[in-house]
Design an enzyme around this catalytic site. Structure first.
Site, PDB file in Angstrom:
ATOM      1  N   SER A 114     -18.234  92.864  20.543  1.00  0.00           N
ATOM      2  CA  SER A 114     -18.162  92.926  19.080  1.00  0.00           C
ATOM      3  C   SER A 114     -19.501  93.358  18.493  1.00  0.00           C
ATOM      4  CB  SER A 114     -17.783  91.558  18.519  1.00  0.00           C
ATOM      5  OG  SER A 114     -16.574  91.109  19.097  1.00  0.00           O
TER       6      SER A 114
HETATM    7  C1  LIG Z   1     -13.415  91.426  20.534  1.00  0.00           C
HETATM    8  S1  LIG Z   1     -13.090  90.964  22.169  1.00  0.00           S
HETATM    9  C2  LIG Z   1     -14.196  89.621  22.491  1.00  0.00           C
HETATM   10  C3  LIG Z   1     -15.654  89.906  22.201  1.00  0.00           C
HETATM   11  C4  LIG Z   1     -16.571  89.089  23.032  1.00  0.00           C
HETATM   12  N1  LIG Z   1     -16.431  87.661  22.888  1.00  0.00           N
HETATM   13  C5  LIG Z   1     -18.015  89.514  22.940  1.00  0.00           C
HETATM   14  O1  LIG Z   1     -18.810  88.874  23.639  1.00  0.00           O
HETATM   15  O2  LIG Z   1     -18.371  90.456  22.225  1.00  0.00           O
HETATM   16  C6  LIG Z   1     -11.545  90.101  22.014  1.00  0.00           C
HETATM   17  C7  LIG Z   1     -11.028  89.572  23.334  1.00  0.00           C
HETATM   18  O3  LIG Z   1      -9.985  88.660  23.060  1.00  0.00           O
HETATM   19  C8  LIG Z   1      -9.118  88.688  24.166  1.00  0.00           C
HETATM   20  N2  LIG Z   1      -7.862  88.051  23.799  1.00  0.00           N
HETATM   21  C9  LIG Z   1      -6.864  88.514  23.005  1.00  0.00           C
HETATM   22  N3  LIG Z   1      -5.864  87.630  22.921  1.00  0.00           N
HETATM   23  C10 LIG Z   1      -6.226  86.560  23.673  1.00  0.00           C
HETATM   24  C11 LIG Z   1      -5.610  85.322  23.986  1.00  0.00           C
HETATM   25  N4  LIG Z   1      -4.404  85.007  23.510  1.00  0.00           N
HETATM   26  N5  LIG Z   1      -6.263  84.465  24.784  1.00  0.00           N
HETATM   27  C12 LIG Z   1      -7.497  84.771  25.290  1.00  0.00           C
HETATM   28  N6  LIG Z   1      -8.109  85.942  25.035  1.00  0.00           N
HETATM   29  C13 LIG Z   1      -7.498  86.827  24.224  1.00  0.00           C
HETATM   30  C14 LIG Z   1      -9.008  90.173  24.481  1.00  0.00           C
HETATM   31  O4  LIG Z   1      -8.565  90.393  25.812  1.00  0.00           O
HETATM   32  C15 LIG Z   1     -10.434  90.634  24.228  1.00  0.00           C
HETATM   33  O5  LIG Z   1     -11.170  90.718  25.415  1.00  0.00           O
END
Ligand SMILES: C[S@@+](CC[C@H](N)C(=O)[O-])C[C@H]1O[C@@H](n2cnc3c(N)ncnc32)[C@H](O)[C@@H]1O
Length: 421
Positions: A83
């Site tokens: 992000s």
């Molecule tokens: C924007 S990214 C995370 C950014 C990250 N935390 C960073 O360090 O920048 C969003 C993440 O949420 C995960 N995600 C989406 N739905 C999810 C769920 N139901 N449970 C766990 N992870 C989920 C996606 O696979 C994705 O990798």
């Protein structure tokens, strides 16, 4: 590029270049209020962000506005990213982290979890859960490569259920856009613990920070817009679309939308416009108006291209609207004649109750202007037991209420309002 290729091809960078880029990023983050504390600044200066996104050029990695997209669905939409830095620092500030805390990060990748590890120190613990095994593997590789392998535990799973083996948590930080607050998140927080998340309510995604005040009650506030990738799995968004005409659709995520066959071509029905007298400058923020609007029953967003509207819509692709039977009212924002800087809200109604609906919408905008435009914005209560009442937004698991004024009628919620702070 696979994780091991990305890790294996990570170029060696000149530390002086990274320091210069970090200085610039930190200055920008402070200027926009996304970075305030020494602790978060120290974390940002300590964790090597480029090591969690080795496939991106340094200039992009350390541009605080850049989202570094790393995973895509078959239709080309992004499903994972590192992000933007501004959103990381802002959410960390809102989380009020302290040494020794136990933290669950929802949505992994490694970088943010490493920042959290810096803030909770060696006495704390960080669990980072992601639904995508490739993201979990990527996080594991990068965390090990940067020395955080023992301080963050990446786990694979659907965060809809939280992470019971690690509960309770002092903080839960969600980094994918939620459209609801699943019971597990509240249950797995300690009393007084904080939940920081991007929550999409009625089409508007914002970062909310809630404190658990006993039982199932969360009390908090919002203010910041966000644009996270949506939650996948059991908590994937359930927005409903009903075609109105041409490319125009009414989209809502909360109260039921009329079935598409019940939608007449409202733009062919009698119309009525009412000027509100409420004017706004082109650069003035209007997010409290958006929140104020979402409290209307039958609220939805009209999406579509401007040409399909009889009049120019408020924004090119989303226009706040209220639907009731065969009547639709929505808000326009035309420029004031002979003034390039100023716009005026105009309510527009179509259908059998066009006049009444436009008048009610216009009056709602006037009330915002009179009572809330220059105020701090509402506090929010989240509790599954909130009664059906005006302005209570229902989601699948819970209910959300914006409290705009401590003196306003509380719908029998004194118990909840007293607990806020
Ligand atoms: C924007 S990214 C995370 C950014 C990250 N935390 C960073 O360090 O920048 C969003 C993440 O949420 C995960 N995600 C989406 N739905 C999810 C769920 N139901 N449970 C766990 N992870 C989920 C996606 O696979 C994705 O990798």
């Amino acid at each position: 590029m696979t994780t091991s290729e990305a890790a294996g091809t990570a170029p060696a960078h000149d530390p002086a270049v990274i320091d210069r880029l970090l200085d610039r990023a930190v200055a920008r983050l402070k200027a926009v209020g996304a970075l305030c504390s020494e602790e978060v600044e120290r974390a940002v200066r300590t964790v090597p962000r480029h090591a969690f996104a080795p496939e991106f050029p340094l200039e992009e990695v350390y541009d605080p506005r850049m989202v570094l997209r790393t995973r895509y669905a078959d239709d080309g939409t992004a499903t994972s990213s590192v992000s933007a830095m501004w959103v990381h620092t802002l959410m960390l500030e809102r989380a009020h982290l302290a040494p020794g805390m136990r933290v669950l990060e929802v949505g992994g990748g490694g970088y943010n979890a490493a920042l959290v590890a810096e803030l909770v120190g060696p006495g704390g613990s960080v669990t980072s859960i992601d639904i995508d095994p490739v993201v979990v593997e990527r996080a594991r590789t990068f965390l090990a490569g940067t020395g955080y392998g023992d301080r963050v535990e990446p786990v694979e799973g659907d965060a809809e259920h939280g992470h019971p083996p690690g509960a309770p948590f002092d903080r839960i930080i969600v980094t994918a856009a939620a459209s609801d607050v699943p019971p597990a998140w509240t249950e797995q927080l300690v009393d007084g613990g904080r939940l920081v998340l991007p929550l999409e309510v009625r089409g508007y995604q914002r970062i909310y920070a809630f404190t658990k005040r006993g039982g199932d009650l969360l009390v908090g506030e919002t203010g910041d817009h966000a644009g996270f990738v949506p939650m996948q799995g059991a908590g994937a968004p359930d927005s409903r679309r009903a075609r109105v005409t041409g490319t125009v659709e009414l989209v809502t995520d909360a109260d039921p939308v009329p079935a598409p066959e019940a939608l007449p071509d409202v733009f062919a029905l009698p119309a009525h416009q009412e000027r509100t007298g409420v004017r706004i400058g082109g650069m003035e923020p209007f997010s409290t108006l958006q929140m104020w609007m979402t409290g209307l029953s039958g609220f939805g967003l009209l999406t579509g291209t401007g040409e399909d509207f009889v009049h120019r819509p408020m924004a090119s692709n989303t226009t706040p609207a209220v639907w009731d039977g065969a009547t639709l009212a929505y808000l326009l924002l035309p420029r004031v004649p002979d003034d390039t800087e100023t716009y005026e809200y105009v309510a527009c109604g179509h259908g059998p109750q066009a006049k009444e609906a436009a008048s009610a919408l216009a009056e709602h905008v006037r009330a915002w202007n009179r009572d809330h435009r220059h105020g701090p914005g509402p506090r929010f209560l989240v509790h599954p037991g909130l009664p059906d009442a005006d302005r209570v937004v229902r989601t699948r698991h819970t209910r959300l209420l914006a409290l705009w004024d401590r003196a306003e009628p509380d719908h029998g919620l004194d118990w909840a309002a007293d607990a806020s702070g």
